[in-house]
Scaffold this active site. Structure first.
Site, PDB file in Angstrom:
ATOM      1  N   GLY A  23      15.129 -19.305 -14.167  1.00  0.00           N
ATOM      2  CA  GLY A  23      14.710 -20.681 -14.060  1.00  0.00           C
ATOM      3  C   GLY A  23      14.025 -21.066 -12.762  1.00  0.00           C
ATOM      4  O   GLY A  23      13.707 -22.248 -12.566  1.00  0.00           O
ATOM      5  N   GLY A  25      11.056 -19.911 -11.769  1.00  0.00           N
ATOM      6  CA  GLY A  25       9.605 -19.903 -11.917  1.00  0.00           C
ATOM      7  C   GLY A  25       8.950 -18.552 -11.722  1.00  0.00           C
ATOM      8  O   GLY A  25       7.750 -18.476 -11.430  1.00  0.00           O
ATOM      9  N   LYS A  26       9.709 -17.469 -11.910  1.00  0.00           N
ATOM     10  CA  LYS A  26       9.147 -16.126 -11.727  1.00  0.00           C
ATOM     11  C   LYS A  26       7.954 -15.874 -12.651  1.00  0.00           C
ATOM     12  O   LYS A  26       6.921 -15.348 -12.216  1.00  0.00           O
ATOM     13  CB  LYS A  26      10.211 -15.055 -12.022  1.00  0.00           C
ATOM     14  CG  LYS A  26      11.379 -15.030 -11.078  1.00  0.00           C
ATOM     15  CD  LYS A  26      12.280 -13.839 -11.354  1.00  0.00           C
ATOM     16  CE  LYS A  26      12.841 -13.840 -12.763  1.00  0.00           C
ATOM     17  NZ  LYS A  26      13.804 -14.911 -12.993  1.00  0.00           N
ATOM     18  N   THR A  27       8.117 -16.216 -13.934  1.00  0.00           N
ATOM     19  CA  THR A  27       7.062 -15.929 -14.907  1.00  0.00           C
ATOM     20  C   THR A  27       5.770 -16.672 -14.567  1.00  0.00           C
ATOM     21  O   THR A  27       4.681 -16.093 -14.592  1.00  0.00           O
ATOM     22  CB  THR A  27       7.523 -16.276 -16.325  1.00  0.00           C
ATOM     23  OG1 THR A  27       8.644 -15.459 -16.680  1.00  0.00           O
ATOM     24  CG2 THR A  27       6.408 -16.046 -17.335  1.00  0.00           C
ATOM     25  N   SER A  28       5.889 -17.951 -14.232  1.00  0.00           N
ATOM     26  CA  SER A  28       4.692 -18.723 -13.892  1.00  0.00           C
ATOM     27  C   SER A  28       3.977 -18.125 -12.691  1.00  0.00           C
ATOM     28  O   SER A  28       2.745 -17.980 -12.675  1.00  0.00           O
ATOM     29  CB  SER A  28       5.077 -20.183 -13.596  1.00  0.00           C
ATOM     30  OG  SER A  28       5.605 -20.805 -14.745  1.00  0.00           O
ATOM     31  N   ASP A  50      11.454  -9.840 -18.642  1.00  0.00           N
ATOM     32  CA  ASP A  50      12.344 -10.998 -18.649  1.00  0.00           C
ATOM     33  C   ASP A  50      12.911 -11.184 -20.061  1.00  0.00           C
ATOM     34  O   ASP A  50      12.154 -11.285 -21.024  1.00  0.00           O
ATOM     35  CB  ASP A  50      11.553 -12.241 -18.240  1.00  0.00           C
ATOM     36  CG  ASP A  50      12.446 -13.454 -17.978  1.00  0.00           C
ATOM     37  OD1 ASP A  50      13.535 -13.515 -18.572  1.00  0.00           O
ATOM     38  OD2 ASP A  50      12.052 -14.318 -17.194  1.00  0.00           O
ATOM     39  N   THR A 508      14.961 -20.436 -19.282  1.00  0.00           N
ATOM     40  CA  THR A 508      15.638 -19.177 -18.969  1.00  0.00           C
ATOM     41  C   THR A 508      17.146 -19.347 -18.803  1.00  0.00           C
ATOM     42  O   THR A 508      17.921 -18.572 -19.384  1.00  0.00           O
ATOM     43  CB  THR A 508      15.023 -18.530 -17.725  1.00  0.00           C
ATOM     44  OG1 THR A 508      13.637 -18.267 -17.979  1.00  0.00           O
ATOM     45  CG2 THR A 508      15.715 -17.213 -17.392  1.00  0.00           C
TER      46      THR A 508
END
Length: 591
Positions: A23, A25-28, A50, A508
């Site tokens: 949560g 913001g790793k993916t962004s 992920d 997440t």
């Protein structure tokens, strides 16, 4: 000052890893970095491991288990490794050859040994080792960006000897996470090459993503230290979703959040303060589409660009008082607050314990949190009905290792003892060791309330049941009619035990809590309720940016409603919920 060109992309290494708790913001950030590198003419492969991956949603196209070009971004391709599918295939590779040859009970025991998070992490690493170490597969790419890097936990697993020693056969050994290691079928030199690349600062840069919150930063500092100890020293800190200064006349909640974040930035843990860092401002909406990704790593737009139109708030949200009203009807019981790091388990556990004690109930509050967050949360709170204790994971693990070496290791030769000693360095050994301490608290719940911050997972419980034999031996020797109750049986008793899952209103964390609920179900345990913590939707904020974020919580709250037998939502608070007054803001007092 916000960086218009993030430092972590300057002189970028071939391998770029993004890690951090769910949560943050790793993916962004991983997707935005991949787009930024591709836009300057680089050939880039984006790899996601992920479990709640939304890379496909971010780009608005199908991205699966095969390398897929990203539409509209020349030079960029992506692949999503499904951790659960990888773990299932990994288990089958090990179990398939012996299915039908071993008794069903043995197959069930092996299956459970390979059903925990250790297996998922190792299986995922097994999948992307080729992408990390085999240039024949990835030589065409200038950069490979990983969304969710292997943790220090995974790396320590892969550094273990890999020998499946005889002391574990047929349940004779004690539970650890060496089960996943049994199926490592690649040459160890391949893993060594992959780990060497991870630790090579000329090839790899690790980006540690966190929020400017005390608990999140403590967790990030622990991760930074853990990764440094296994040789990954080239780290960069990104503090994501910082709230811009709302000004002195801004919404009170926005002003309080900004001030709290500024205080966190001024007092970073030492392990993080030494790292180069980048600050990223909060955006009013989810980062979806190439346009939003391009903007994420640039200077933040003025706050006036945030929509002044406040979105409709979700329907009525129940508070923590509804859960406490139901709990207080009894005079004893075990309450387990469970969830991923950084979601506020310590705060929720302490609030429940204090509320019960103030109702005149005798309460024992305990934690297995290595950061000892309860001390900060309670802030000297004293109540004659409240006893507070802490299980020290390090001390419990040391005692457990010594006992195993003295018992199981007594019959081994020097080489066997050496392997056993190193096997007991496995990270999951701590979880099993802590359970031994935890089980002593369980029996107290028959006479009083016992509230525990952080409890054993369903996998740990089943692993102990499968290999420790305590539960099975007692039931077999005394018989089901003798009235005996083992710790596992008490945890399965809904009249005694209430499991409370704590999460955040984001994709997440909700997915991670859902996975934990499934994990507990395998052990015959159904969570009693869910708590969604730090919700903007439960506030009355009028700040345009925060209100937009509040509206974005709706689908996640709806998802929790589908999963939870009971739901309570705790608002994001202007003041830290510490001490009696702060904990009263978590659980409203009767008027």
């Amino acid at each position: 000052m916000m960086a218009s060109s993030p430092a972590f992309l300057a002189d970028s290494r071939r391998f770029l890893f993004f890690t951090g708790k769910g949560g943050v913001g790793k993916t962004s950030l991983a997707c935005a970095s991949a787009v930024a590198l591709a836009r300057v003419g680089k050939s880039v492969l984006l790899v996601s491991t992920d479990p709640a991956s939304n890379v496909a949603q971010v780009f608005g196209q199908v991205v699966g288990h095969e390398i897929t070009p990203i539409t509209g971004v020349a030079g960029l391709a992506a692949i999503e490794i499904d951790p659960q599918a990888a773990a299932a295939a990994y288990r089958e590779k090990i179990i398939g050859p012996v299915r039908g040859l071993l008794p069903d009970a043995e197959i069930a025991a092996i299956t459970e040994q390979l059903s925990g998070s250790c297996t998922t992490e190792v299986a995922s690493f097994n999948e992307f080792t080729d992408l990390l170490a085999d240039d024949s597969l990835t030589g065409a790419y200038d950069h490979i960006v990983f969304d969710t890097a292997p943790t220090g936990h995974t790396i320590r697993l892969l550094q273990l000897p890999g020998a499946w020693t005889s002391f574990l056969d047929a349940g004779q050994g004690d539970a650890s996470c060496l089960g996943p290691m049994a199926g490592l079928d690649k040459a160890r030199r391949t893993y060594a090459a992959a780990l060497a690349r991870l630790a090579d600062p000329a090839l790899t840069r690790l980006v540690l993503v966190a929020r400017a919150q005390h608990s999140a930063l403590t967790e990030a500092a622990r991760t930074a230290g853990e990764l440094s100890r296994v040789g990954i020293s080239r780290q960069h800190l990104v503090l994501n979703a910082l709230l811009p200064d709302p000004g002195p006349t801004g919404d009170p909640l926005a002003v309080a959040i900004h001030q709290r974040e500024a205080a966190c930035l001024a007092d970073l843990p030492t392990a993080l303060n030494l790292l180069p860092r980048t600050l990223i401002h909060m955006r009013p909406a989810a980062i979806l589409g190439v346009g939003a990704l391009k903007d994420l790593l640039t200077e933040t737009a003025p706050r006036a660009c945030a929509s002044p139109v406040l979105p409709p708030m979700p329907r009525s949200l129940p508070g923590m008082d509804t859960l406490v009203d139901e709990l207080v009807a009894a005079d004893h019981g075990l309450i387990l607050c469970m969830g991923k790091g950084g979601v506020g388990k310590s705060t929720i556990a302490a609030a429940i314990a204090v509320a019960l004690a103030e109702c005149g109930k005798q309460v024992h509050l305990s934690t297995t949190d290595p950061a000892a967050r309860l001390d900060d949360v309670l802030a000297g709170t004293a109540d004659a009905h409240l006893e507070v204790s802490r299980i020290d994971p390090q001390a419990a693990t040391t005692a457990y290792r010594e006992k195993v070496l003295a018992t199981k290791g007594a019959a081994l030769d020097d080489a066997g003892r050496a392997r056993l000693r190193e096997d007991l360095l496995s990270p999951c050994t701590e979880e099993v060791a802590v359970f031994r301490e935890f089980s002593h608290l369980v029996s107290q719940a028959r006479r009083q309330f016992v509230v525990i911050d952080t409890a054993p997972t369903g996998h740990t419980l089943l692993l102990l049941d499968a290999t420790g034999s305590y539960h099975r031996d007692i039931v077999r020797n005394l018989g089901a009619t003798k009235g005996v109750a083992t710790p596992l049986m008490r945890l399965q008793d809904p009249a005694l035990t209430k499991v409370v899952l704590v999460t955040l209103p984001e994709a997440t964390p909700v997915q991670e809590a859902s996975d934990l609920q499934d994990d507990l179900a395998r052990a015959g345990i159904t969570p009693w309720g869910w708590v969604v913590n730090q919700s903007l939707a439960a506030t009355s904020t009028t700040d345009p940016l925060l209100a937009a974020r509040a509206g974005a919580e709706a689908p996640h709250l709806d998802r929790v409603r589908e999963l939870a037998a009971r739901l309570a939502v705790v608002p994001l608070l202007a003041s830290p919920p510490t001490g009696v007054t702060g904990l009263h803001s978590v659980i409203p007092q009767p008027v």
